[in-house]
Design an enzyme around this catalytic site. Structure first.
Site, PDB file in Angstrom:
ATOM      1  N   ASP A   4     140.585  42.855  18.364  1.00  0.00           N
ATOM      2  CA  ASP A   4     140.784  44.234  17.914  1.00  0.00           C
ATOM      3  C   ASP A   4     141.986  44.958  18.512  1.00  0.00           C
ATOM      4  O   ASP A   4     142.726  45.625  17.823  1.00  0.00           O
ATOM      5  CB  ASP A   4     139.529  45.061  18.234  1.00  0.00           C
ATOM      6  CG  ASP A   4     138.285  44.484  17.584  1.00  0.00           C
ATOM      7  OD1 ASP A   4     138.269  43.294  17.239  1.00  0.00           O
ATOM      8  OD2 ASP A   4     137.318  45.250  17.429  1.00  0.00           O
ATOM      9  N   GLU A  29     131.025  39.489  28.175  1.00  0.00           N
ATOM     10  CA  GLU A  29     131.803  39.581  26.934  1.00  0.00           C
ATOM     11  C   GLU A  29     133.212  39.017  27.143  1.00  0.00           C
ATOM     12  O   GLU A  29     133.742  38.291  26.322  1.00  0.00           O
ATOM     13  CB  GLU A  29     131.865  41.062  26.516  1.00  0.00           C
ATOM     14  CG  GLU A  29     132.555  41.331  25.196  1.00  0.00           C
ATOM     15  CD  GLU A  29     132.614  42.830  24.882  1.00  0.00           C
ATOM     16  OE1 GLU A  29     132.217  43.651  25.743  1.00  0.00           O
ATOM     17  OE2 GLU A  29     133.072  43.167  23.780  1.00  0.00           O
TER      18      GLU A  29
HETATM   19  C1  GLC Z   1     134.522  43.583  19.644  1.00  0.00           C
HETATM   20  C2  GLC Z   1     135.407  42.346  19.465  1.00  0.00           C
HETATM   21  C3  GLC Z   1     135.066  41.616  18.164  1.00  0.00           C
HETATM   22  C4  GLC Z   1     133.567  41.337  18.119  1.00  0.00           C
HETATM   23  C5  GLC Z   1     132.744  42.605  18.341  1.00  0.00           C
HETATM   24  C6  GLC Z   1     131.259  42.335  18.490  1.00  0.00           C
HETATM   25  O1  GLC Z   1     134.801  44.528  18.689  1.00  0.00           O
HETATM   26  O2  GLC Z   1     136.749  42.700  19.500  1.00  0.00           O
HETATM   27  O3  GLC Z   1     135.784  40.412  18.063  1.00  0.00           O
HETATM   28  O4  GLC Z   1     133.231  40.750  16.903  1.00  0.00           O
HETATM   29  O5  GLC Z   1     133.165  43.230  19.536  1.00  0.00           O
HETATM   30  O6  GLC Z   1     131.027  41.408  19.495  1.00  0.00           O
END
Ligand code: GLC
Length: 438
Positions: free
Chosen positions: A175, A410
């Protein structure tokens, strides 16, 4: 040691299961995310193949009539205020046959065919009844996976050059990557929007790890632009401010065709069209996204025709394409071994999300430096594909070492390996199961 890691991963996948789908993290991401579902299915296949199929099915039940698979499928049991932007903000058109649950209108990298094939392979090894269920699930998914590809290669071929364009950084899955900075600089940041809306992520995460308010104003502005056009992709380059071809997204698009060829052959369908498309996508990535001056793949702004100056991990992912010619695979490996990305032999850590030597390399802000397990899992797959066995093994060990030491986070600090972002993160747990020796 391995048993401990295995058990902790299984526990997280149990805790994050919500009846018919998995949440990436209970607090930060309380709905279903598209490419998360694919990574998660790969790991769930070892411990609960029925849930892996159920998760994929729930996602594809929210597929739009035009073939797009939404990047978030909202859980109706979760309050609107629990996540921003939630279902009311997206206000997606109601189509006949769509399930009651809302979704976003964006997509994410289409890794689901790769995941479905992995689940199928594992599950068929689990005995006859599992094999029967899996054959049925695969047959249900196949036409839907094909429609997902058709949407991306059709309506999303905004450049008319055989690649899929993303219309929002969130579609990349990476993102907040510096890969989008150049294109995002041309997107107006209306700070008034941030006074109107409440960023829920900052209630549950550290602001120093998240995108800035200015980034968010641009993100929200792009959604509003797409929403105004009722999420219709016709003429995107004329009215939308962000239309970009990402090397990672398109590499996954190509890898999906490779997986679909295998699935088609298994189901008695014709695999050849998928093989042809995999080759065409690989050729287009090489033709359009390769920068001969720096010998790297880069994202391309379709509106201006320019490549992004940032060297990010997205440029390494074309390695997952089995048809990538050897000289490009060698160039990617040279980049992976360089001080910019530094293999475990150099740092003891997996590959970071951004060039370590860049002046704006950020150890905390997500996608601007930290280490992600899913990206390294893909990279290792690419290494195996192209015969870099020793380095693939080093990478596998370094990922497991990191997760064992710091937990199923994460993402991770690229210098000291500390866990950052959400704890008990589903894809980190799921991919650990896949990486542990069988
Ligand atoms: C964040 C990450 C994305 C992922 C989401 C849920 O937005 O950048 O890649 O899918 O979290 O985990």
């Amino acid at each position: 040691m391995s048993a401990e890691l295995w058990n902790s991963a299984v526990r997280i996948l149990d805790q994050n299961w919500s009846g018919d789908h998995m949440v990436p993290s209970r607090h930060l991401y309380p709905h279903q995310w598209s490419w998360d579902t694919a990574f998660i299915a790969v790991g769930l296949a070892y411990v609960n193949p029925s849930r892996a199929w159920r998760d994929l099915r729930t996602l594809f039940e929210a597929q739009w009539p035009d073939g797009r698979v939404p990047h978030i499928v909202f859980d109706p049991a979760t309050a609107e205020g629990a996540y921003f932007p939630g279902p009311a903000f997206w206000d997606v058109p109601a189509y006949a046959g769509r399930p009651a649950r809302g979704s976003t209108a964006l997509v994410q990298p289409p890794l689901h065919a790769v995941a479905a094939w992995e689940v199928y392979r594992r599950a068929t090894a689990h005995g006859a009844s599992c094999a029967r269920e899996s054959a049925e699930r695969l047959a249900w998914l196949y036409p839907r996976l094909v429609r997902q590809q058709e949407y991306l290669l059709g309506r999303r071929d905004a450049g008319g050059d055989g690649l899929a364009a993303i219309v929002h950084p969130w579609e990349s899955g990476l993102d907040n990557s510096p890969a989008w900075d150049r294109a995002m600089a041309a997107v107006p940041a209306d700070m008034e929007l941030m006074r109107r809306f409440h960023r829920r992520d900052l209630d549950v995460a550290d602001a120093a790890h998240r995108p800035t308010d200015e980034d968010y104003a641009r993100y929200v502005g792009l959604v509003l632009s797409y929403r105004e056009h009722r999420y219709d992709d016709a003429g995107l380059c004329r009215w939308h401010d962000f239309v970009v071809e990402c090397p990672a997204f398109n590499a996954i698009l190509g890898a999906a065709e490779v997986a679909l060829a295998r699935i088609a052959a298994e189901l008695g369908e014709d695999p050849q069209p998928h093989r042809d498309r995999a080759r065409q996508i690989t050729d287009a990535i090489v033709r359009l996204l390769w920068d001969p001056e720096t010998a790297t793949f880069r994202a391309r702004d379709v509106r201006t025709g320019t490549l992004t100056p940032a060297r990010t991990v997205a440029g390494l992912l074309p390695l997952i394409l089995p048809g990538l010619p050897a000289r490009y695979a060698e160039a990617i490996m040279a980049e992976v071994r360089s001080e910019r990305f530094g293999l475990p032999a150099r740092t003891g850590l997996p590959v970071p999300s951004y060039d370590r030597t860049a002046p704006d390399f950020d150890t905390l802000r997500y996608w601007r430096g930290p280490i992600w397990v899913n990206i390294n899992w893909l990279l290792r797959r690419g290494m195996l594909q192209h015969g870099f066995r020793g380095e693939a093994e080093d990478l596998r060990r370094s990922i497991l070492r990191l997760v064992r030491r710091s937990g199923h986070y994460e993402y991770f600090h690229p210098k000291n390996g500390e866990g950052i972002g959400a704890a008990a993160f589903s894809w980190t747990a799921a991919l650990s199961l896949d990486l542990l020796p069988g």
